[in-house]
Design a protein around this motif. Structure first.
Motif, PDB file in Angstrom:
ATOM      1  N   SER A   1       0.228  -1.053   0.362  1.00 51.39           N
ATOM      2  CA  SER A   1      -0.089   0.225   0.267  1.00 51.39           C
ATOM      3  C   SER A   1       0.772   1.099  -0.120  1.00 51.39           C
ATOM      4  O   SER A   1       0.192   2.358  -0.536  1.00 51.39           O
ATOM      5  N   TRP A   2       2.583   1.103   0.268  1.00 58.66           N
ATOM      6  CA  TRP A   2       3.261   2.711   0.717  1.00 58.66           C
ATOM      7  C   TRP A   2       3.495   3.063  -0.826  1.00 58.66           C
ATOM      8  O   TRP A   2       4.301   4.163  -0.897  1.00 58.66           O
ATOM      9  N   LYS A   3       3.720   1.942  -1.895  1.00 57.28           N
ATOM     10  CA  LYS A   3       3.846   1.886  -2.755  1.00 57.28           C
ATOM     11  C   LYS A   3       3.107   2.921  -3.669  1.00 57.28           C
ATOM     12  O   LYS A   3       2.051   2.349  -3.709  1.00 57.28           O
ATOM     13  N   LYS A   4       3.276   4.116  -4.242  1.00 57.93           N
ATOM     14  CA  LYS A   4       2.357   5.319  -4.769  1.00 57.93           C
ATOM     15  C   LYS A   4       2.662   4.633  -6.453  1.00 57.93           C
ATOM     16  O   LYS A   4       3.047   4.676  -7.055  1.00 57.93           O
ATOM     17  N   VAL A   5       1.152   4.809  -7.458  1.00 56.37           N
ATOM     18  CA  VAL A   5       1.150   4.464  -9.062  1.00 56.37           C
ATOM     19  C   VAL A   5       1.656   6.135  -9.666  1.00 56.37           C
ATOM     20  O   VAL A   5       1.374   6.618  -8.931  1.00 56.37           O
ATOM     21  N   ALA A   6       2.543   6.312 -10.162  1.00 56.22           N
ATOM     22  CA  ALA A   6       2.828   7.155 -10.958  1.00 56.22           C
ATOM     23  C   ALA A   6       1.656   6.923 -11.797  1.00 56.22           C
ATOM     24  O   ALA A   6       1.220   6.631 -12.713  1.00 56.22           O
ATOM     25  N   THR A   7       1.207   8.475 -11.404  1.00 58.03           N
ATOM     26  CA  THR A   7      -0.224   8.836 -12.356  1.00 58.03           C
ATOM     27  C   THR A   7       0.944  10.345 -13.847  1.00 58.03           C
ATOM     28  O   THR A   7       0.154   9.832 -14.450  1.00 58.03           O
ATOM     29  N   LYS A   8       1.598  10.873 -13.266  1.00 56.94           N
ATOM     30  CA  LYS A   8       2.187  11.880 -14.427  1.00 56.94           C
ATOM     31  C   LYS A   8       3.801  12.284 -13.996  1.00 56.94           C
ATOM     32  O   LYS A   8       4.544  11.392 -13.436  1.00 56.94           O
ATOM     33  N   ARG A   9       4.420  11.883 -14.995  1.00 60.34           N
ATOM     34  CA  ARG A   9       5.738  12.118 -15.777  1.00 60.34           C
ATOM     35  C   ARG A   9       6.951  13.655 -15.205  1.00 60.34           C
ATOM     36  O   ARG A   9       6.182  14.546 -15.631  1.00 60.34           O
ATOM     37  N   SER A  10       7.607  13.670 -14.897  1.00 55.93           N
ATOM     38  CA  SER A  10       8.138  15.267 -15.327  1.00 55.93           C
ATOM     39  C   SER A  10       8.042  15.174 -15.671  1.00 55.93           C
ATOM     40  O   SER A  10       8.155  16.820 -15.658  1.00 55.93           O
ATOM     41  N   SER A  11       8.575  15.438 -17.323  1.00 56.02           N
ATOM     42  CA  SER A  11       8.492  15.676 -18.274  1.00 56.02           C
ATOM     43  C   SER A  11       7.282  15.969 -18.470  1.00 56.02           C
ATOM     44  O   SER A  11       7.082  16.886 -19.671  1.00 56.02           O
ATOM     45  N   SER A  12       6.401  15.733 -18.095  1.00 56.75           N
ATOM     46  CA  SER A  12       4.856  16.820 -18.429  1.00 56.75           C
ATOM     47  C   SER A  12       4.496  17.702 -17.876  1.00 56.75           C
ATOM     48  O   SER A  12       3.890  18.345 -18.370  1.00 56.75           O
ATOM     49  N   LEU A  13       5.237  18.030 -16.822  1.00 58.68           N
ATOM     50  CA  LEU A  13       4.819  18.475 -16.052  1.00 58.68           C
ATOM     51  C   LEU A  13       5.344  20.498 -16.314  1.00 58.68           C
ATOM     52  O   LEU A  13       6.058  20.538 -17.132  1.00 58.68           O
ATOM     53  N   THR A  14       3.665  21.258 -16.850  1.00 58.70           N
ATOM     54  CA  THR A  14       4.894  22.447 -17.404  1.00 58.70           C
ATOM     55  C   THR A  14       5.082  23.171 -16.430  1.00 58.70           C
ATOM     56  O   THR A  14       5.123  23.485 -15.450  1.00 58.70           O
ATOM     57  N   LYS A  15       6.116  23.865 -16.855  1.00 54.84           N
ATOM     58  CA  LYS A  15       6.769  24.838 -16.051  1.00 54.84           C
ATOM     59  C   LYS A  15       6.671  26.350 -16.449  1.00 54.84           C
ATOM     60  O   LYS A  15       7.082  26.627 -17.523  1.00 54.84           O
ATOM     61  N   THR A  16       6.465  27.142 -15.511  1.00 50.05           N
ATOM     62  CA  THR A  16       5.679  28.429 -15.954  1.00 50.05           C
ATOM     63  C   THR A  16       5.846  29.433 -14.736  1.00 50.05           C
ATOM     64  O   THR A  16       6.771  28.771 -14.031  1.00 50.05           O
ATOM     65  N   LYS A  17       5.970  30.591 -15.093  1.00 50.20           N
ATOM     66  CA  LYS A  17       6.586  31.336 -14.282  1.00 50.20           C
ATOM     67  C   LYS A  17       5.918  31.747 -12.795  1.00 50.20           C
ATOM     68  O   LYS A  17       5.988  32.201 -11.675  1.00 50.20           O
ATOM     69  N   VAL A  18       4.542  30.917 -12.911  1.00 51.45           N
ATOM     70  CA  VAL A  18       3.011  30.978 -11.586  1.00 51.45           C
ATOM     71  C   VAL A  18       4.232  30.387 -11.066  1.00 51.45           C
ATOM     72  O   VAL A  18       4.359  30.502  -9.206  1.00 51.45           O
ATOM     73  N   ASN A  19       4.441  28.998 -11.229  1.00 52.60           N
ATOM     74  CA  ASN A  19       5.389  28.026  -9.953  1.00 52.60           C
ATOM     75  C   ASN A  19       7.009  28.614  -9.963  1.00 52.60           C
ATOM     76  O   ASN A  19       7.691  27.180  -9.582  1.00 52.60           O
ATOM     77  N   ASN A  20       7.443  29.686 -10.536  1.00 52.65           N
ATOM     78  CA  ASN A  20       8.778  29.626 -10.314  1.00 52.65           C
ATOM     79  C   ASN A  20       9.782  29.333 -10.926  1.00 52.65           C
ATOM     80  O   ASN A  20      11.074  29.069 -10.161  1.00 52.65           O
ATOM     81  N   GLN A  21       9.577  28.625 -11.812  1.00 54.94           N
ATOM     82  CA  GLN A  21      10.534  27.712 -12.738  1.00 54.94           C
ATOM     83  C   GLN A  21      11.267  28.442 -13.410  1.00 54.94           C
ATOM     84  O   GLN A  21      12.633  28.235 -13.600  1.00 54.94           O
ATOM     85  N   THR A  22      10.914  29.592 -14.272  1.00 53.08           N
ATOM     86  CA  THR A  22      11.452  30.592 -14.263  1.00 53.08           C
ATOM     87  C   THR A  22      12.148  31.562 -14.271  1.00 53.08           C
ATOM     88  O   THR A  22      11.253  32.476 -14.101  1.00 53.08           O
ATOM     89  N   LYS A  23      13.415  32.089 -14.057  1.00 52.97           N
ATOM     90  CA  LYS A  23      13.481  33.532 -12.986  1.00 52.97           C
ATOM     91  C   LYS A  23      14.804  33.830 -14.407  1.00 52.97           C
ATOM     92  O   LYS A  23      15.105  33.713 -15.229  1.00 52.97           O
ATOM     93  N   THR A  24      14.474  35.425 -14.342  1.00 55.68           N
ATOM     94  CA  THR A  24      14.641  36.475 -14.860  1.00 55.68           C
ATOM     95  C   THR A  24      16.856  36.165 -14.830  1.00 55.68           C
ATOM     96  O   THR A  24      16.967  35.860 -13.346  1.00 55.68           O
ATOM     97  N   TRP A  25      17.783  36.910 -15.724  1.00 53.31           N
ATOM     98  CA  TRP A  25      18.787  36.599 -15.564  1.00 53.31           C
ATOM     99  C   TRP A  25      19.419  38.332 -14.529  1.00 53.31           C
ATOM    100  O   TRP A  25      20.379  37.741 -13.831  1.00 53.31           O
ATOM    101  N   GLU A  26      18.471  39.105 -14.072  1.00 49.69           N
ATOM    102  CA  GLU A  26      19.058  39.698 -13.418  1.00 49.69           C
ATOM    103  C   GLU A  26      18.334  39.542 -11.473  1.00 49.69           C
ATOM    104  O   GLU A  26      19.513  38.949 -10.556  1.00 49.69           O
ATOM    105  N   GLN A  27      17.466  37.979 -11.928  1.00 51.03           N
ATOM    106  CA  GLN A  27      17.162  37.216 -10.460  1.00 51.03           C
ATOM    107  C   GLN A  27      18.262  36.272 -10.047  1.00 51.03           C
ATOM    108  O   GLN A  27      18.921  35.743  -9.057  1.00 51.03           O
ATOM    109  N   ARG A  28      18.562  35.829 -11.158  1.00 51.54           N
ATOM    110  CA  ARG A  28      19.729  34.502 -11.133  1.00 51.54           C
ATOM    111  C   ARG A  28      21.138  35.270 -11.037  1.00 51.54           C
ATOM    112  O   ARG A  28      22.015  34.680  -9.656  1.00 51.54           O
ATOM    113  N   ARG A  29      21.402  35.724 -11.066  1.00 53.14           N
ATOM    114  CA  ARG A  29      22.440  37.134 -10.959  1.00 53.14           C
ATOM    115  C   ARG A  29      22.398  37.361  -9.217  1.00 53.14           C
ATOM    116  O   ARG A  29      23.603  37.354  -8.824  1.00 53.14           O
TER     117      ARG A  29
END
Length: 150
Positions: free
Chosen positions: A29-57
């Motif tokens: 029961s402790w093993k979870k069934v994989a529902t999504k692949r990490s590659s299918s997750l969208t990376k948006t500005k909302v979930n802070n996946q992309t940062k501007t050059w100034e922020q990274r600097r």
């Protein structure tokens, strides 16, 4: 014979169909069934996946400052420990030298002709204070040992 094999196959397929969804076939029961692949997750500005050059600097600069401060603090701590050790060794050296000078003066006051009578009149506490000198082979310094030790 063919009927028994077909029923066995049918029973196996029924058993697989009986397992409810959301549960592993192994029953763990402790093993979870994989529902999504990490590659299918969208990376948006909302979930802070992309940062501007100034922020990274700015993050890189902040990280560098923190590391420099940490390095400085460790250096100060090491320096304080080193100074304390050096001071302790100097005090110990001065103490042994003072003890040696004191014993030297005391030994001059004890005349060899008077030594037997002087030792006889001494109390136990005074006799415990008598020390022999010995040269330390490692450091080459003169050190005192109790007269009656082996």
């Amino acid at each position: 014979m063919t009927t028994s094999t077909t029923t066995a196959v049918a029973n196996k397929s029924e058993m697989k169909a009986e397992i409810p969804l959301g549960r592993n076939a192994s029953g763990r029961s402790w093993k979870k069934v994989a529902t999504k692949r990490s590659s299918s997750l969208t990376k948006t500005k909302v979930n802070n996946q992309t940062k501007t050059w100034e922020q990274r600097r700015a993050e890189k600069l902040h990280r560098k400052e923190v590391l420099e401060l940490q390095k400085q603090l460790t250096e100060e701590r090491v320096k304080a420990i080193r100074d304390k050790k050096e001071r302790r060794l100097e005090n110990e050296k001065r103490r042994t030298e003072n003890e040696y000078e004191h014993a030297k003066k005391l030994s001059q006051s004890l005349n060899n002709s008077k030594l037997k009578s002087t030792l006889k009149t001494m109390s136990k506490k005074q006799l415990r204070q008598i020390k022999k000198t010995r040269v330390n082979t490692k450091t080459g310094a003169v050190e005192f040992i109790p007269a009656y030790s082996k």
